[in-house]
Enzyme design. Structure first.
Site, PDB file in Angstrom:
ATOM      1  CB  THR A   9     -30.765  12.767  33.269  1.00 17.66           C
ATOM      2  OG1 THR A   9     -31.457  13.124  32.054  1.00 17.66           O
ATOM      3  CG2 THR A   9     -29.830  11.290  32.846  1.00 17.66           C
ATOM      4  NE  ARG A  34     -21.060   7.601  31.734  1.00 16.80           N
ATOM      5  CZ  ARG A  34     -22.625   7.960  31.703  1.00 16.80           C
ATOM      6  NH1 ARG A  34     -22.502   9.430  31.295  1.00 16.80           N
ATOM      7  NH2 ARG A  34     -23.504   7.234  31.380  1.00 16.80           N
ATOM      8  CG  ASP A  49     -29.567   6.602  26.950  1.00 14.50           C
ATOM      9  OD1 ASP A  49     -30.187   6.521  27.948  1.00 14.50           O
ATOM     10  OD2 ASP A  49     -28.552   6.808  26.446  1.00 14.50           O
ATOM     11  CE  LYS A  99     -29.727   6.489  33.422  1.00 15.66           C
ATOM     12  NZ  LYS A  99     -28.576   7.475  34.297  1.00 15.66           N
TER      13      LYS A  99
END
Length: 338
Positions: free
Chosen positions: A166, A226, A117, A72
């Site tokens: 999320t 990740r 974020d 993202k």
């Protein structure tokens, strides 16, 4: 005042005084053509970016949601790079009141990106403050207080807000509806993770790795780039110290065993979860709070970090009565006990 950082199209980070600061070498792709995986999202972004460039407008506001580690933040920087603009980076918890955004919004240039974020953690007051900025590119702020208070409207330059979360369900419907584009990022397939590994190895200068070793790393990465890159770094370190720099199947197995990652990508916390539900609660059904209390862990941590992958690989089922292990999980646990 909330802290934000500015990332230019050349990936230089500037502080509030305008000084260029050194940036650590990143494995993130800089262009959309280099982004691996998420084909539907990439197609939608390509169309939106091309249309915005043709009209010489800012791109529509974009909401990206899904599990952590899927790209993202990377996509927000890619949009800025593709549009030839700057990305202003902040997070929901850093914004406690509407005025925290005034400095950032007023100095943004046409087409710039504001990336927030953990946007689901924005306070309601800040969320409502953003509404007119998103829709009409203007903000209202109050000077003085009491009977001498004066409301000043400031016209903003057209910008694009990119939100990452999320937990999209925690966003209000009014907020979600203001994003012109919304997309959930999916877990990656093994072949896509292998491509990500190949590109990362080129940038890291890794040459001696066997094909099977690469597959082993990808298979244990929980479908998450990740994690895939983190495991690659750990395997590289292990191989350099213990295996003369050569990455083979044995080196991968030994390195990941040292990290507590097993053959299907589960770590110590995942295994503790499964064993708790199986041994203490007979495989379920059992409530999340009861599992968390038994494990001594935070329920939110378990729900966000542990359960999504267990659900994905079919080891866990969520029922009306609570969490319950599947037959696949029971068989897997029995095989470990033998």
């Amino acid at each position: 005042m909330a802290k934000d950082r500015i990332v230019s199209p050349t990936q230089q980070v500037q502080d509030h005084g305008g000084q260029n600061l050194p940036v650590q070498h990143s494995l993130r792709p800089a262009r959309l053509d280099d982004f691996i995986g998420q084909p539907r999202l990439c197609d939608r972004l390509t169309i939106a970016l091309d249309a915005a460039r043709q009209r010489e407008e800012s791109m529509e506001h974009l909401l990206l949601h899904g599990p952590p580690g899927l790209g993202k933040t990377t996509l927000a920087h890619i949009v800025a790079e593709e549009m030839g603009t700057h990305a202003y980076v902040t997070s929901g918890p850093a914004l406690t009141k509407g005025s925290d955004l005034v400095g950032t919004l007023t100095r943004m240039q046409p087409g710039d990106i504001l990336f927030i974020d953990e946007i689901h953690r924005l306070p309601a007051a800040v969320e409502e403050y953003i509404y007119p900025a998103m829709e009409d590119f203007k903000i209202d702020f109050t000077l003085d207080s009491g009977m001498h208070a004066k409301v000043v409207t400031y016209q903003l330059k057209p910008f694009t807000l990119i939100g990452a979360t999320t937990r999209a369900g925690l966003l209000s419907g009014a907020f979600r509806s203001r994003f012109g584009l919304s997309h959930r990022l999916d877990y990656y397939q093994t072949d896509a993770l292998e491509q990500i590994l190949e590109r990362a190895m080129q940038r890291m200068g890794i040459e001696t790795i066997t094909p099977d070793a690469k597959v082993r790393i990808a298979e244990r990465s929980r479908g998450t780039p990740r994690i895939c890159l983190r495991l690659l770094r750990r395997v590289r370190d292990f191989a350099e110290v213990r295996n003369s720099g050569h990455i083979d199947t044995e080196a991968v197995t030994a390195a990941l065993a040292l990290e507590g990652v097993d053959e299907i990508g589960l770590d110590a916390l995942d295994r503790t979860y499964l064993q708790t539900v199986h041994n203490v609660y007979g495989g379920g059904p059992v409530g999340l709070e009861a599992i968390a209390a038994t494990m001594g862990e935070d329920a939110g941590t378990i729900e966000d970090l542990v359960e999504p992958y267990l659900l994905q690989i079919g080891h866990l089922a969520r029922t009306k009565q609570g969490r319950q292990l599947t037959e696949i999980a029971r068989t897997w646990l029995q095989s470990r006990d033998e």
